[in-house]
Design a protein around this motif. Structure first.
Motif, PDB file in Angstrom:
ATOM      1  N   UNK A 194       0.857  -1.190   0.000  1.00 34.67           N
ATOM      2  CA  UNK A 194       0.000   0.000   0.000  1.00 34.67           C
ATOM      3  C   UNK A 194       0.891   1.237   0.000  1.00 34.67           C
ATOM      4  N   UNK A 195       0.605   2.155  -0.912  1.00 33.44           N
ATOM      5  CA  UNK A 195       1.258   3.462  -0.917  1.00 33.44           C
ATOM      6  C   UNK A 195       0.246   4.500  -0.445  1.00 33.44           C
ATOM      7  N   UNK A 196       0.630   5.291   0.553  1.00 34.03           N
ATOM      8  CA  UNK A 196      -0.223   6.369   1.052  1.00 34.03           C
ATOM      9  C   UNK A 196       0.400   7.690   0.625  1.00 34.03           C
ATOM     10  N   UNK A 197      -0.371   8.507  -0.111  1.00 30.25           N
ATOM     11  CA  UNK A 197       0.132   9.786  -0.601  1.00 30.25           C
ATOM     12  C   UNK A 197      -0.741  10.906  -0.030  1.00 30.25           C
ATOM     13  N   UNK A 257       2.248  14.080   8.844  1.00 33.54           N
ATOM     14  CA  UNK A 257       1.315  13.734   9.916  1.00 33.54           C
ATOM     15  C   UNK A 257       0.114  12.964   9.386  1.00 33.54           C
ATOM     16  N   UNK A 258      -0.321  13.318   8.176  1.00 37.26           N
ATOM     17  CA  UNK A 258      -1.478  12.641   7.588  1.00 37.26           C
ATOM     18  C   UNK A 258      -1.116  11.215   7.172  1.00 37.26           C
ATOM     19  N   UNK A 259       0.038  11.047   6.524  1.00 38.85           N
ATOM     20  CA  UNK A 259       0.443   9.694   6.119  1.00 38.85           C
ATOM     21  C   UNK A 259       0.666   8.809   7.344  1.00 38.85           C
ATOM     22  N   UNK A 309       4.079   2.075   2.211  1.00 39.47           N
ATOM     23  CA  UNK A 309       4.996   3.131   1.813  1.00 39.47           C
ATOM     24  C   UNK A 309       4.256   4.461   1.903  1.00 39.47           C
ATOM     25  N   UNK A 310       4.964   5.517   2.261  1.00 36.93           N
ATOM     26  CA  UNK A 310       4.325   6.824   2.387  1.00 36.93           C
ATOM     27  C   UNK A 310       5.081   7.867   1.577  1.00 36.93           C
ATOM     28  N   UNK A 311       4.337   8.828   1.044  1.00 39.87           N
ATOM     29  CA  UNK A 311       4.921   9.939   0.284  1.00 39.87           C
ATOM     30  C   UNK A 311       4.146  11.200   0.601  1.00 39.87           C
ATOM     31  N   UNK A 312       4.859  12.299   0.853  1.00 34.91           N
ATOM     32  CA  UNK A 312       4.196  13.567   1.148  1.00 34.91           C
ATOM     33  C   UNK A 312       4.500  14.622   0.093  1.00 34.91           C
ATOM     34  N   UNK A 313       5.059  14.184  -1.037  1.00 42.23           N
ATOM     35  CA  UNK A 313       5.305  15.100  -2.152  1.00 42.23           C
ATOM     36  C   UNK A 313       5.236  14.317  -3.454  1.00 42.23           C
ATOM     37  N   UNK A 335       9.139   6.358  -5.203  1.00 40.36           N
ATOM     38  CA  UNK A 335       8.657   5.045  -4.764  1.00 40.36           C
ATOM     39  C   UNK A 335       8.090   4.261  -5.944  1.00 40.36           C
ATOM     40  N   UNK A 336       7.312   4.921  -6.801  1.00 39.20           N
ATOM     41  CA  UNK A 336       6.655   4.225  -7.912  1.00 39.20           C
ATOM     42  C   UNK A 336       7.636   3.818  -9.010  1.00 39.20           C
ATOM     43  N   UNK A 337       8.823   4.405  -9.027  1.00 42.46           N
ATOM     44  CA  UNK A 337       9.850   3.947  -9.952  1.00 42.46           C
ATOM     45  C   UNK A 337      10.466   2.625  -9.500  1.00 42.46           C
ATOM     46  N   UNK A 338      10.311   2.316  -8.205  1.00 44.06           N
ATOM     47  CA  UNK A 338      10.972   1.145  -7.650  1.00 44.06           C
ATOM     48  C   UNK A 338      10.028   0.031  -7.234  1.00 44.06           C
ATOM     49  N   UNK A 339       8.742   0.322  -7.121  1.00 40.12           N
ATOM     50  CA  UNK A 339       7.784  -0.708  -6.752  1.00 40.12           C
ATOM     51  C   UNK A 339       6.411  -0.345  -7.299  1.00 40.12           C
ATOM     52  N   UNK A 340       5.552  -1.340  -7.433  1.00 42.72           N
ATOM     53  CA  UNK A 340       4.184  -1.121  -7.904  1.00 42.72           C
ATOM     54  C   UNK A 340       3.239  -1.556  -6.799  1.00 42.72           C
TER      55      UNK A 340
END
Length: 361
Positions: free
Chosen positions: A40-43, A48-50, A66-70, A77-82
């Motif tokens: 699961x990727x959380x964007x 704090x939200x992620x 996985x988390x991303x805030x930008x 992250x998406x270049x390295x995993x789906x």
């Protein structure tokens, strides 16, 4: 009334993914029970939200979060995993400024990432726009942990439906059930024409746990994705390439003698010996040579007549299943022999040579 429209629109989006005449997708209990299999990727625009999402999901057994805030973090992250599911918070803009819907469009159209989107917003119109375009499901904020986990579980079911329950989402290879079904067909066909041998390659990544522990699961996923990509590129189009679980893979080579199955597999393994993978660690990169251990079992007319025919009748479904199991057991036994003797390489002869040991003779 609005929520009813959202549900209707959402079901319409899901129905689009099911091909007419394709039959009912198979969703097996282990697809949902083993939550560690799903990523699961959380964007969201703020850490704090992620973290809020992670605190809800991790206790439920979802470990690959996985988390991303930008936008840049998401792209990295998406270049390295789906991920199986990408949760996007739509209520706050990212830098640029980029809206959550614009980010989703960028992921789909520009980055070409085949993930499934679960969107979150307090605004019904925003959710309606997202589900009309890209999102498979939604959560109307505010929400609690139970609601989030239920929607995530539903999104996993939907992703399985979209893939027809035939493809490993991370690597793009067929899943184990497709591999087994095709193996049964080939063995059944072998009974009609035993002059055409059937080969099965069982292989796995050496010391994969060390890779995950050393570099993290994102880099581990990147290795798995590359294994899938090179298997599709190097092995023949007619070969059935499968991820059977974790770091374990299989190849079904119909009409292929042991010698040529061995050559084909070694072309694939040689690529990784010659092309170290650049994995991220502590802000830098480390070149890691990926190696495999493998066993190959080839069913031939001679082996069937001399070793199997007295025990298994290929005219019956049970006989076909039993021979398939013996093939896989032999290939796995060859793989384990290589592991036991230092790892890296392929068992040097047709692994059916190990059949008597497996049968306890």
């Amino acid at each position: 009334m609005v929520n009813a429209k959202l549900k209707k629109d959402n079901m319409r989006n899901i129905r689009r993914t099911i091909q007419p005449g394709g039959g009912k997708p198979i969703i097996r209990p282990h697809d949902l029970e083993d939550k560690t299999r799903h990523s699961i990727l959380v964007v969201a625009s703020e850490h704090d939200i992620t973290d809020h999402y992670t605190q809800y999901l991790y206790p439920e057994g979802y470990e690959r979060i996985y988390t991303a805030s930008s936008v840049l973090e998401a792209q990295d992250i998406l270049e390295r995993t789906i991920p199986d599911i990408t949760i996007v918070d739509l209520d706050r803009r990212f830098e640029g400024p980029v809206t959550g819907i614009e980010l989703i469009e960028q992921i789909v159209m520009d980055w070409d990432v085949p993930t499934n989107f679960l969107v979150v917003s307090e605004d019904v119109d925003t959710i309606t726009t997202a589900t009309d375009q890209w999102a498979m499901d939604y959560i109307l904020a505010p929400f609690g942990p139970q609601n989030l986990c239920l929607r995530v579980k539903k999104s996993i079911v939907d992703s399985i439906i979209r893939k027809g329950s035939t493809t490993d989402l991370l690597t793009g290879l067929t899943n184990k059930q497709v591999f087994l079904d095709q193996l049964h067909r080939e063995i059944s066909g072998f009974h009609r024409d035993p002059s055409e041998p059937v080969s099965v390659v069982s292989y796995d990544i050496d010391r994969f746990k060390r890779i995950n522990d050393t570099y993290g699961h994102v880099e581990g996923d990147r290795v798995l994705i590359e294994v899938g990509a090179q298997a599709r590129r190097i092995l023949r189009a007619k070969d059935i390439k499968s991820r059977c679980g974790g770091e374990e893979f299989g190849v079904l080579m119909a009409g292929t003698p042991f010698k040529f199955a061995n050559l084909g597999y070694n072309r694939f393994a040689d690529y990784f010996r010659s092309n170290p993978q650049r994995l991220r660690q502590n802000g830098g990169h480390v070149d890691e040579i990926i190696t495999f251990s493998a066993g190959i079992a080839t069913l031939t007319e001679e082996i069937y007549c001399n070793q199997l025919a007295k025990m298994y009748d290929l005219k019956t479904d049970e006989g076909v299943r039993e021979v398939a199991e013996r093939m896989l057991e032999c290939a796995d036994k060859g793989l384990y022999f290589v592991k036991k003797n230092g790892r890296t390489g392929v068992y040097e002869e047709n692994a059916f040579a190990l059949l008597d040991e497996i049968l306890g003779n």
